[in-house]
Design an enzyme around this catalytic site. Structure first.
Site, PDB file in Angstrom:
ATOM      1  N   ASP A  77       0.824  -1.208   0.000  1.00 38.21           N
ATOM      2  CA  ASP A  77       0.000   0.000   0.000  1.00 38.21           C
ATOM      3  C   ASP A  77       0.857   1.257   0.000  1.00 38.21           C
ATOM      4  O   ASP A  77       2.053   1.229   0.307  1.00 38.21           O
ATOM      5  CB  ASP A  77      -0.947   0.011   1.202  1.00 38.21           C
ATOM      6  CG  ASP A  77      -0.223   0.047   2.541  1.00 38.21           C
ATOM      7  OD1 ASP A  77       0.783  -0.674   2.705  1.00 38.21           O
ATOM      8  OD2 ASP A  77      -0.671   0.780   3.446  1.00 38.21           O
ATOM      9  N   GLU A 170       0.211  -1.291   5.694  1.00 40.77           N
ATOM     10  CA  GLU A 170       1.305  -0.849   6.555  1.00 40.77           C
ATOM     11  C   GLU A 170       1.192   0.637   6.859  1.00 40.77           C
ATOM     12  O   GLU A 170       1.491   1.078   7.979  1.00 40.77           O
ATOM     13  CB  GLU A 170       2.650  -1.166   5.894  1.00 40.77           C
ATOM     14  CG  GLU A 170       3.870  -0.942   6.783  1.00 40.77           C
ATOM     15  CD  GLU A 170       4.457   0.455   6.723  1.00 40.77           C
ATOM     16  OE1 GLU A 170       5.376   0.751   7.510  1.00 40.77           O
ATOM     17  OE2 GLU A 170       3.995   1.273   5.885  1.00 40.77           O
TER      18      GLU A 170
END
Length: 399
Positions: A77, A170
């Protein structure tokens, strides 16, 4: 153009921004578009993997029997501060040390970003000024794939079994959630999620968060004297009671901070959200006391108000794990020294999933990627450092 850089350019053009307001895992289903692409690239190398129900991608490359299985981790991400959609990467060949024009409005130079001076003569990958680049952490993804590509195509190299883990979310602090350590299988590991390629990071902030909720007294402003207690005004006053010297913009190195992330409210109700950071756990506890002291001052001054504080811990400094279990750090140091690369070990002024993994029993230093200025339109990748990191990762994995 070499395959590793091609992969990176492909990965950054896939929109994978996570969603902090979503309760699902992954938080945004579009994150899986990159996970599936990585899985496809791994399977083309003959490396089998799987994406579990939580969007975690596990894969394994067999190695020398009896040697320690080493883990590699990066996340798919991108950050929330600026869009990660429609990324248009551009390569600046043989950077001359001058101003890089991103678009008609935005440019960057070494005066503004001194790290650029270290990359004169290097090829850089930059944005078009409208989005972030996504080097955090798609550079890490591409480095891991390139290292696997190298080992697969050089079977003569004896190496450790490699345990791969690619995680979503994350950037919203949930990358380590739902990770199955048994399925991952690593004895120790490395997150590939830093910047400078010479850094071996084994020290991060201890982290906490605080939510301050203020209830005031709302009455008509024309009849407010002696009655109104403006919750929004009290919120501003509360923040002013916390030392200005303990704010991110006033700190560096090992200095901790209290960071006001968000403030919202009206006359009746107001909320402040903070993150608290310090490498020293004792000093972090002292920062928590600052909030309790500010609350008491506010309540004594405004007895009609209600001030509630919720404080919780998030993650801890992984240095205490690495001090007790230095195998991963020593392995990385030996690889740098074998390659003749001078290494550094600086404290991370942030967090890393490696800290959580370390406390779960998988010591996990953080290594660089060659990408800089994370989370914004001025992000760039040093192609030279990116390639160096591939070499370093391969060396770490060798027997």
């Amino acid at each position: 153009m070499d395959k590793a850089l091609e992969r990176f350019l492909k990965y950054v053009q896939i929109d994978t921004q996570s969603d902090e307001n979503s309760p699902t895992s992954p938080s945004a289903m579009k994150e899986l578009n990159l996970s599936r692409e990585i899985l496809k690239d791994l399977e083309e190398l003959g490396i089998h993997g799987e994406i579990d129900e939580y969007g975690r991608l596990y894969a394994h490359l067999p190695g020398e029997e009896g040697s320690d299985p080493i883990g590699l981790n990066s996340h798919v991400d991108t950050a929330l501060e600026i869009s990660g959609a429609n990324v248009k990467p551009r390569i600046v060949k043989n950077y001359d040390g001058g101003v890089i024009k991103l678009n008609e409005r935005y440019s960057m130079s070494p005066d503004q970003f001194p790290s650029l001076s270290a990359h004169i003569g290097d090829d850089l990958v930059v944005t078009d000024g409208n989005t972030l680049l996504g080097g955090d952490d798609k550079a890490g993804d591409a480095i891991i794939l390139a290292a696997m590509d190298y080992l697969v195509h050089h079977p003569e190299i004896k190496h450790h079994p490699v345990c791969l883990l690619f995680t979503p979310d994350e950037e919203i602090g949930r990358g380590s959630e739902h990770v199955n350590l048994e399925k991952w299988g690593a004895k120790y590991a490395y997150t590939i999620d830093g910047s400078t390629y010479t850094d071996i990071e084994i020290e991060n902030f201890n982290a906490a968060h605080a939510t301050v909720s203020i209830s005031g007294v709302s009455v008509h402003p024309g009849d407010a004297k002696g009655k109104m207690v403006n919750a929004s005004s009290l919120a501003c006053e509360f923040d002013g009671l916390l030392p200005a010297s303990v704010r991110p913009q006033a700190t560096e190195g090992f200095e901790g901070f209290n960071h006001l992330v968000a403030i919202e409210g009206n006359v009746d109700q107001a909320t402040l959200r903070y993150i608290l950071r310090n490498h020293d756990r004792k000093k972090l506890e002292e920062q928590k006391q600052m909030f309790l002291k500010a609350r008491q001052i506010l309540l004594s001054k405004y007895p009609k108000a209600e001030v509630r504080i919720e404080i919780g811990d998030d993650y801890r400094n992984m240095k205490e794990v690495h001090d007790a279990h230095p195998e991963a750090f020593n392995k990385a140091k030996a690889a740098y020294e074998k390659l003749g690369i001078a290494w550094n070990s600086h404290p991370i002024r942030g967090g890393t999933d490696g800290a959580t993994f370390s406390f779960l029993g998988v010591p996990c230093p953080n290594l660089g990627t060659g990408a800089y200025n994370y989370h914004g339109r001025y992000e760039y990748l040093s192609v030279g450092e990116f390639k160096k990191m591939i070499e370093i990762v391969v060396e770490i994995l060798k027997i």
